[in-house]
Motif scaffolding. Structure first.
Motif, PDB file in Angstrom:
ATOM      1  N   ILE A  32       0.812  -1.216   0.000  1.00  0.00           N
ATOM      2  CA  ILE A  32       0.000   0.000   0.000  1.00  0.00           C
ATOM      3  C   ILE A  32       0.849   1.272   0.000  1.00  0.00           C
ATOM      4  N   ILE A  33       1.691   1.433   1.016  1.00  0.00           N
ATOM      5  CA  ILE A  33       2.362   2.718   1.230  1.00  0.00           C
ATOM      6  C   ILE A  33       3.396   3.013   0.138  1.00  0.00           C
ATOM      7  N   LYS A  34       4.283   2.078  -0.123  1.00  0.00           N
ATOM      8  CA  LYS A  34       5.317   2.328  -1.133  1.00  0.00           C
ATOM      9  C   LYS A  34       4.757   2.514  -2.537  1.00  0.00           C
ATOM     10  N   PRO A  35       3.799   1.694  -2.997  1.00  0.00           N
ATOM     11  CA  PRO A  35       3.255   1.920  -4.343  1.00  0.00           C
ATOM     12  C   PRO A  35       2.596   3.287  -4.513  1.00  0.00           C
ATOM     13  N   ILE A  36       2.051   3.847  -3.425  1.00  0.00           N
ATOM     14  CA  ILE A  36       1.405   5.157  -3.523  1.00  0.00           C
ATOM     15  C   ILE A  36       2.411   6.291  -3.354  1.00  0.00           C
ATOM     16  N   PHE A  37       3.225   6.228  -2.298  1.00  0.00           N
ATOM     17  CA  PHE A  37       4.047   7.375  -1.905  1.00  0.00           C
ATOM     18  C   PHE A  37       5.480   7.328  -2.434  1.00  0.00           C
ATOM     19  N   HIS A  38       5.953   6.165  -2.878  1.00  0.00           N
ATOM     20  CA  HIS A  38       7.317   6.068  -3.384  1.00  0.00           C
ATOM     21  C   HIS A  38       7.375   5.995  -4.905  1.00  0.00           C
ATOM     22  N   ASN A  39       6.244   6.106  -5.556  1.00  0.00           N
ATOM     23  CA  ASN A  39       6.183   6.099  -7.023  1.00  0.00           C
ATOM     24  C   ASN A  39       6.271   7.551  -7.496  1.00  0.00           C
ATOM     25  N   ILE A  40       7.488   7.991  -7.865  1.00  0.00           N
ATOM     26  CA  ILE A  40       7.769   9.401  -8.136  1.00  0.00           C
ATOM     27  C   ILE A  40       8.140   9.589  -9.616  1.00  0.00           C
ATOM     28  N   ASP A  41       7.640  10.676 -10.230  1.00  0.00           N
ATOM     29  CA  ASP A  41       7.976  10.939 -11.627  1.00  0.00           C
ATOM     30  C   ASP A  41       9.290  11.724 -11.731  1.00  0.00           C
ATOM     31  N   ASP A  42       9.691  12.066 -12.956  1.00  0.00           N
ATOM     32  CA  ASP A  42      10.965  12.757 -13.175  1.00  0.00           C
ATOM     33  C   ASP A  42      11.002  14.148 -12.559  1.00  0.00           C
ATOM     34  N   GLY A  43       9.831  14.733 -12.331  1.00  0.00           N
ATOM     35  CA  GLY A  43       9.772  16.049 -11.722  1.00  0.00           C
ATOM     36  C   GLY A  43       9.763  16.026 -10.206  1.00  0.00           C
ATOM     37  N   GLY A  44       9.837  14.827  -9.634  1.00  0.00           N
ATOM     38  CA  GLY A  44       9.860  14.698  -8.183  1.00  0.00           C
ATOM     39  C   GLY A  44       8.503  14.660  -7.531  1.00  0.00           C
ATOM     40  N   ASN A  45       7.435  14.530  -8.321  1.00  0.00           N
ATOM     41  CA  ASN A  45       6.083  14.473  -7.779  1.00  0.00           C
ATOM     42  C   ASN A  45       5.533  13.048  -7.839  1.00  0.00           C
ATOM     43  N   ARG A  46       4.529  12.794  -6.997  1.00  0.00           N
ATOM     44  CA  ARG A  46       3.898  11.482  -7.000  1.00  0.00           C
ATOM     45  C   ARG A  46       3.199  11.209  -8.330  1.00  0.00           C
ATOM     46  N   VAL A  47       3.331   9.978  -8.800  1.00  0.00           N
ATOM     47  CA  VAL A  47       2.576   9.562  -9.977  1.00  0.00           C
ATOM     48  C   VAL A  47       1.112   9.349  -9.606  1.00  0.00           C
ATOM     49  N   ILE A  48       0.878   8.699  -8.476  1.00  0.00           N
ATOM     50  CA  ILE A  48      -0.478   8.349  -8.048  1.00  0.00           C
ATOM     51  C   ILE A  48      -1.177   9.579  -7.471  1.00  0.00           C
ATOM     52  N   ASN A  49      -2.359   9.877  -8.004  1.00  0.00           N
ATOM     53  CA  ASN A  49      -3.155  10.963  -7.428  1.00  0.00           C
ATOM     54  C   ASN A  49      -4.527  10.506  -6.940  1.00  0.00           C
ATOM     55  N   GLU A  50      -4.793   9.203  -7.068  1.00  0.00           N
ATOM     56  CA  GLU A  50      -6.054   8.652  -6.578  1.00  0.00           C
ATOM     57  C   GLU A  50      -5.835   7.186  -6.244  1.00  0.00           C
ATOM     58  N   ALA A  51      -6.387   6.727  -5.107  1.00  0.00           N
ATOM     59  CA  ALA A  51      -6.147   5.344  -4.685  1.00  0.00           C
ATOM     60  C   ALA A  51      -7.363   4.791  -3.966  1.00  0.00           C
ATOM     61  N   LEU A  52      -7.706   3.554  -4.269  1.00  0.00           N
ATOM     62  CA  LEU A  52      -8.762   2.815  -3.576  1.00  0.00           C
ATOM     63  C   LEU A  52      -8.128   1.647  -2.844  1.00  0.00           C
ATOM     64  N   ILE A  53      -8.282   1.627  -1.514  1.00  0.00           N
ATOM     65  CA  ILE A  53      -7.718   0.574  -0.668  1.00  0.00           C
ATOM     66  C   ILE A  53      -8.865  -0.147   0.009  1.00  0.00           C
ATOM     67  N   MET A  54      -8.990  -1.446  -0.257  1.00  0.00           N
ATOM     68  CA  MET A  54     -10.096  -2.235   0.302  1.00  0.00           C
ATOM     69  C   MET A  54      -9.522  -3.372   1.141  1.00  0.00           C
ATOM     70  N   LEU A  55      -9.853  -3.347   2.421  1.00  0.00           N
ATOM     71  CA  LEU A  55      -9.338  -4.327   3.375  1.00  0.00           C
ATOM     72  C   LEU A  55     -10.464  -4.856   4.246  1.00  0.00           C
ATOM     73  N   PRO A  56     -10.327  -6.077   4.779  1.00  0.00           N
ATOM     74  CA  PRO A  56     -11.318  -6.558   5.738  1.00  0.00           C
ATOM     75  C   PRO A  56     -11.319  -5.707   7.012  1.00  0.00           C
ATOM     76  N   LYS A  57     -12.404  -5.813   7.736  1.00  0.00           N
ATOM     77  CA  LYS A  57     -12.569  -5.082   8.993  1.00  0.00           C
ATOM     78  C   LYS A  57     -11.465  -5.453   9.984  1.00  0.00           C
ATOM     79  N   LYS A  58     -11.047  -4.478  10.786  1.00  0.00           N
ATOM     80  CA  LYS A  58     -10.027  -4.640  11.827  1.00  0.00           C
ATOM     81  C   LYS A  58      -8.621  -4.877  11.284  1.00  0.00           C
ATOM     82  N   ASN A  59      -8.390  -4.509  10.022  1.00  0.00           N
ATOM     83  CA  ASN A  59      -7.055  -4.621   9.450  1.00  0.00           C
ATOM     84  C   ASN A  59      -6.338  -3.275   9.375  1.00  0.00           C
TER      85      ASN A  59
END
Length: 349
Positions: A32-59
């Protein structure tokens, strides 16, 4: 506060309820965290600007929600960041707000940087603002969000609030995060279902999608799951603890049983004779559900319907409780003091 990597921020500033620093689990980092926040383009900005995270309850969905919110507010390197948590109603908004507020209060480091007000967080150092918004979408128009985080997306029945919080071109790396488990409604136009379908299609390089059916969190034990499996209807257990799409109708009857009970050619062939006692059942739905009023009486073992009425809330509003009360008074007179059965779950007034 200077710009920090989100993992460093979490380990340094985020405290658990015990007061100990959070230790992110490997699956949280890698999936979750690295694919969203560590995916950086050549300009130093995040590639991802929208994310859907679906997990079971209490996770750990709520903890991730708080971590992402505070990181975007404090350490993402944005000037005057505006971060908004979106909730389906005022009750859920209060729950989200209390969780965020406590996350700040139990961290000595965060308290140095954040001012806590009645309904908002402010960061003097970077001009940041964090607020929780409920389903009144009118209050969301005209804002300039850097971060939008939607907790329990399944409870958002339409796009009104979400559309009001679209990305601003003034923000170079604005981020929308949706966190939830599955819902009941698999209809086009329902935000969770629409985003889930987009995630399955996988053709948007700036949209991150992660859906997990297994309970990966180390604190979710087999003993706990066995207990929940015994206590909950099967479809509810599968939705909450397996993150599987189910139909709400399965909680009492199967879809086949309901279909078998429907006769589209049946016409009402009886009327109340004024002698038998009528029972009036009232189920009060205020916002996302209708208020339903049903009148029946029993005749030789057959339950006969003599009255049906529903009240629907206006868009963005609530059912008028005074109008419902006046209607019930009229029924009381019309059916000569019937028995009223009122579900207390959402009863008000």
């Amino acid at each position: 506060m200077k710009k920090l990597d989100i993992v460093k921020f979490a380990e340094t500033f985020y405290r658990l309820e015990s007061g100990k620093p959070i230790k992110l689990e490997a699956w949280q980092l890698e999936k979750i965290i690295k694919p969203i926040f560590h995916n950086i383009d050549d300009g130093g900005n995040r590639v991802i600007n929208e994310a859907l995270i679906m997990l079971p309850k209490k996770n750990g969905k709520t903890s991730l929600m708080a971590l992402f919110s505070l990181y975007l507010l404090l350490a993402d390197g944005e000037e005057s960041p505006e971060v908004f948590l979106l909730a389906s109603d005022k009750d859920q908004a209060r729950i989200c707000w209390r969780f965020i507020k406590k996350a700040v209060e139990r961290s000595p480091e965060l308290k140095k940087h954040v001012k806590v007000f009645k309904d908002a967080l402010e960061v003097p150092g970077n001009g940041g603002l964090l607020q929780v918004l409920a389903s009144d979408s009118d209050s969301a128009h005209g804002l300039n969000p850097h971060g939008v985080i939607v907790d329990e997306l399944w409870s958002q029945r339409n796009w009104d609030l979400l559309e009001a919080m679209t990305h601003s071109p003034a923000r170079k790396q604005a981020l929308h995060l949706y966190i939830s488990y599955t819902g009941f409604d698999q209809s086009k136009g329902v935000p969770l279902w629409d985003l889930y379908q987009r995630g399955l299609e996988g053709d948007d390089p700036r949209f991150f999608f992660y859906s997990q059916n297994e309970n990966l969190a180390s604190w979710v034990t087999e003993e706990y799951l066995d207990q929940q499996r015994r206590r909950l209807p099967e479809n509810i257990f599968r939705r909450l603890h397996c993150n599987e799409w189910t139909s709400g109708i399965d909680s009492f009857l199967t879809r086949q049983e309901v279909d078998a009970a429907v006769d589209l050619d049946l016409e009402q062939s009886w009327k109340w004779d004024g002698l038998r006692r009528v029972n009036i059942a009232v189920d009060l739905g205020l916002r996302r559900d209708r208020t339903a009023i049903i009148g029946t009486y029993q005749d030789d073992g057959i339950v006969k319907l003599v009255h049906a009425k529903t009240f629907k809330a206006p868009q963005g509003g609530e059912v008028n409780v005074s109008e419902v009360e006046a209607y019930l008074v009229n029924l009381h007179q019309a059916f000569h003091s019937p028995t009223f059965i009122i579900d207390p779950w959402q009863a008000v007034s």
